[in-house]
Design an enzyme around this catalytic site. Structure first.
Site, PDB file in Angstrom:
ATOM      1  NE  ARG A 132      -4.333  -1.282   0.156  1.00 52.55           N
ATOM      2  CZ  ARG A 132      -4.471  -2.388  -0.572  1.00 52.55           C
ATOM      3  NH1 ARG A 132      -3.462  -2.819  -1.320  1.00 52.55           N
ATOM      4  NH2 ARG A 132      -5.585  -3.069  -0.556  1.00 52.55           N
ATOM      5  CD  GLU A 187      -3.233   2.533  -5.442  1.00 50.84           C
ATOM      6  OE1 GLU A 187      -4.266   1.903  -5.731  1.00 50.84           O
ATOM      7  OE2 GLU A 187      -2.206   2.006  -5.032  1.00 50.84           O
ATOM      8  CG  HIS A 209      -3.128  -1.470  -6.801  1.00 47.51           C
ATOM      9  ND1 HIS A 209      -3.501  -0.765  -5.684  1.00 47.51           N
ATOM     10  CD2 HIS A 209      -3.112  -2.767  -6.419  1.00 47.51           C
ATOM     11  CE1 HIS A 209      -3.715  -1.588  -4.680  1.00 47.51           C
ATOM     12  NE2 HIS A 209      -3.486  -2.814  -5.098  1.00 47.51           N
TER      13      HIS A 209
HETATM   14  C1  8YV Z   1      -6.300  -5.583  -5.632  1.00 46.30           C
HETATM   15  C2  8YV Z   1      -5.071  -5.538  -3.438  1.00 46.30           C
HETATM   16  O1  8YV Z   1      -5.711  -4.821  -6.618  1.00 46.30           O
HETATM   17  O2  8YV Z   1      -6.349  -7.267  -2.565  1.00 46.30           O
HETATM   18  C3  8YV Z   1      -5.697  -6.246  -2.307  1.00 46.30           C
HETATM   19  O3  8YV Z   1      -5.543  -5.765  -1.166  1.00 46.30           O
HETATM   20  O4  8YV Z   1      -4.492  -4.533  -3.261  1.00 46.30           O
HETATM   21  C4  8YV Z   1      -5.180  -6.102  -4.799  1.00 46.30           C
HETATM   22  O5  8YV Z   1      -5.359  -7.447  -4.756  1.00 46.30           O
HETATM   23  C5  8YV Z   1      -7.311  -4.699  -5.049  1.00 46.30           C
HETATM   24  O6  8YV Z   1      -7.654  -5.064  -3.776  1.00 46.30           O
HETATM   25  C6  8YV Z   1      -8.550  -4.724  -5.951  1.00 46.30           C
HETATM   26  O7  8YV Z   1      -9.597  -4.118  -5.258  1.00 46.30           O
END
Ligand code: 8YV
Length: 331
Positions: free
Chosen positions: A243, A272, A293
């Site tokens: 993150r 983001e 991402h």
């Molecule tokens: C996805 C992520 O891009 O699962 C997570 O925490 O950061 C990634 O797998 C994202 O969550 C899609 O909403």
């Protein structure tokens, strides 16, 4: 026949998941390329029984205060739930779920890819590996990148993804080091040949590459602060597929601009979907590698995540505790 719940999904999902959702629920799907606006998100929360957000959808207390009485569940499409005020949702009697475990290996693959790419794409002043394969003859200025085998990799966060990264990095000949809230079990440390550093400061000061693999929580916000970033060696690289909020992004960008770090490879960003313009400029100068991402973004991974969302919703609608329920005590 039981009334099908109104399930509002904020982003496009794989076709087979959307088809299944239409079969099972009164599914309202969103195919806009851009993330849902805050106004649209609030409207969705007003109408939906189940909201299926993704990482860029901030379901904070203000959104929840405007939610309708029918909202009973937030089935997050993603593992990290830092986009949701889980306490506020729980206080309102709204169940929150996520999609753990199915994106570990994909995200670790992407992390390893960036660990490999950063020292090769970010070469001091030299031509980098060209995207256009302009093989106009061998050039001594090429590949002034940096070797990674034998180098020290410091993993910040030794959970499922951090451990999967360690397994890959070990196979690539890196020396594995880690900092975690708690030391992992001895058998796991032995299997990963990983060295635990109780002090994050001391680990950062000695690593050649740092990989951020911890969740974003109030305790890890700006964990790599401006002060800690200054501890890194001048020829160190930072990789982040966790993150953006875990790193003080502006401080990182300023250090990269000043040449106080060798480079960074970032798949996640502090605000983001916006990306700090300084980082975009640095990418054009081959001082950073940026991705939007994509850590878990394989077709198989997104299908697995979608199937978890469906199981969580179905279980909840059948009156049972969903398998991937998230409660404040878990964060
Ligand atoms: C996805 C992520 O891009 O699962 C997570 O925490 O950061 C990634 O797998 C994202 O969550 C899609 O909403």
């Amino acid at each position: 026949m039981k009334k099908r719940p109104l399930v509002v999904v904020t982003r496009r999902l794989p076709d087979m998941i959307e088809t299944r959702m239409r079969e099972l629920f009164d599914a309202r799907l969103n195919h806009d390329d851009a993330p849902m606006s805050r106004e649209a998100l609030i409207e969705a929360a007003r109408e939906a029984e189940v909201l299926v957000p993704t990482v860029t959808d901030r379901i904070d207390a203000a959104v929840l205060e405007q939610a309708g009485p029918s909202l009973k569940m937030i089935a997050n499409f993603g593992n990290g739930v830092d986009n949701i005020d889980v306490q506020a949702a729980t206080d309102r009697g709204v169940t929150v779920t996520n999609t753990p475990g199915v994106l570990t290996e994909d995200t670790a693959d992407m992390t390893m890819g960036l660990i490999l790419a950063a020292p090769r794409r970010i070469a001091e002043g030299a031509r980098v590996i060209p995207d256009d394969h302009d093989w106009s003859g061998w050039s001594p200025t090429w590949m002034l990148g940096r070797r990674i085998w034998g180098k020290r990799l410091g993993i910040v966060g030794m959970g499922r993804i951090g451990q999967a990264v360690a397994r890959r990095a070990k196979a690539f000949g890196l020396s594995i080091h880690y900092h975690n809230r708690r030391r992992v079990a001895a058998h796991l440390e032995d299997a990963l040949e990983a060295t635990y550093w109780e002090s994050l400061d001391q680990m950062l000061a000695r690593m050649d590459i740092v990989s951020v693999n911890c969740p974003h929580t109030p305790a890890t916000y700006h964990l790599l602060s401006a002060r800690r970033l200054k501890l890194l060696k001048k020829d160190a690289y930072v990789v982040n597929t966790a993150r953006g909020e875990v790193i003080d992004e502006m401080a990182l960008a300023r250090m990269l601009e000043a040449g106080e770090l060798a480079g960074a490879a970032l798949d996640v960003f502090e605000n983001e979907p916006a990306v700090n313009p300084k980082l975009v400029k640095l990418a054009r100068q081959n001082k950073v590698v940026l991705l939007p991402h994509l850590g878990s973004a394989t077709l198989e991974g997104r299908i697995d995540m979608g199937e978890k969302v469906i199981v969580n919703i179905k279980t909840f609608m059948d009156g049972h505790r969903p398998p991937d329920r998230v409660v404040p005590a878990m964060l």
